[in-house]
Design a protein around this motif. Structure first.
Motif, short mmCIF file in Angstrom:
data_model
loop_
_atom_site.label_atom_id
_atom_site.label_comp_id
_atom_site.label_asym_id
_atom_site.label_seq_id
_atom_site.Cartn_x
_atom_site.Cartn_y
_atom_site.Cartn_z
N LEU A 43 1.04 -1.13 -0.04
CA LEU A 43 0.00 -0.02 -0.15
C LEU A 43 0.95 1.37 -0.17
O LEU A 43 0.44 2.30 -0.63
CB LEU A 43 -0.96 0.15 0.99
N SER A 44 1.69 1.23 0.62
CA SER A 44 2.81 2.38 0.73
C SER A 44 3.55 2.54 -0.61
O SER A 44 3.65 3.81 -1.04
CB SER A 44 3.92 2.08 1.75
N ALA A 45 3.80 1.36 -1.29
CA ALA A 45 4.31 1.62 -2.72
C ALA A 45 3.63 2.09 -3.58
O ALA A 45 3.72 3.03 -4.37
CB ALA A 45 4.98 0.27 -2.89
N LYS A 46 2.27 1.89 -3.59
CA LYS A 46 1.34 2.40 -4.38
C LYS A 46 1.09 3.77 -4.13
O LYS A 46 0.89 4.53 -5.24
CB LYS A 46 -0.28 1.38 -4.44
N GLY A 47 0.80 4.03 -2.96
CA GLY A 47 0.78 5.57 -2.79
C GLY A 47 1.96 6.45 -3.29
O GLY A 47 1.73 7.58 -3.75
N ALA A 48 3.10 5.82 -2.83
CA ALA A 48 4.39 6.63 -3.30
C ALA A 48 4.41 6.79 -4.97
O ALA A 48 4.64 7.59 -5.28
CB ALA A 48 5.55 5.82 -2.82
N ILE A 49 4.00 5.55 -5.65
CA ILE A 49 3.84 5.72 -7.17
C ILE A 49 2.75 6.88 -7.48
O ILE A 49 3.26 7.78 -8.26
CB ILE A 49 3.42 4.52 -7.66
N GLU A 50 1.89 6.76 -6.77
CA GLU A 50 0.73 7.87 -7.13
C GLU A 50 1.21 9.38 -6.89
O GLU A 50 0.59 10.05 -7.48
CB GLU A 50 -0.53 7.50 -6.41
#
Length: 130
Positions: A43-50
């Motif tokens: 979830l952190s990775a997805k948020g960082a990508i976004e």
């Protein structure tokens, strides 16, 4: 980067609480904690990508890869037969996909990996150790 004294105290408390939780956990609970940490990292990775936060994305994907490879994959029973082989294949696939997500900054791949691993985590959490 500046971190306030209050935030440093919170971080220290969080680390200590996690260390206490790990020390008191059964082997079954430890695997559940690995799944939990993996989902949080994804979830952190997805948020960082976004957000376009490349350093945070790399750190979160790196953490997810370590949990998947050094934690869950390493914990597989070599004598586990077909189930072990299937999980090993799934984990290997997820590791490859996370590498692609990192290279392409692709949040959809993160969602794919989460979707593949979430049922495994849910099933694990439903098991009642003897």
């Amino acid at each position: 980067m500046y971190t306030s004294p209050t935030q440093r105290s919170v971080n220290a408390y969080t680390r200590q609480a996690m260390a206490t939780r790990v020390a008191a956990a059964t082997p079954h609970e430890l695997i559940g904690m690995l799944f939990e940490g993996l989902q949080q990292s994804l979830l952190s990775a997805k948020g960082a990508i976004e957000r376009g936060d490349i350093p945070a994305k790399g750190a979160a994907i790196g953490k997810a890869v370590r949990i998947l490879d050094e934690g869950l994959r390493a914990a597989l029973d070599p004598q586990g037969g077909e189930l072990t082989e299937n999980l090993r294949g799934l984990y290997d696939y997820c590791l490859r996909r996370l590498t692609e997500a990192n290279l392409r900054n692709d949040a959809a791949i993160i969602d794919e990996v989460r979707g593949l691993l979430e049922p495994i985590a849910d099933a694990w959490n439903q098991i009642r150790p003897q």
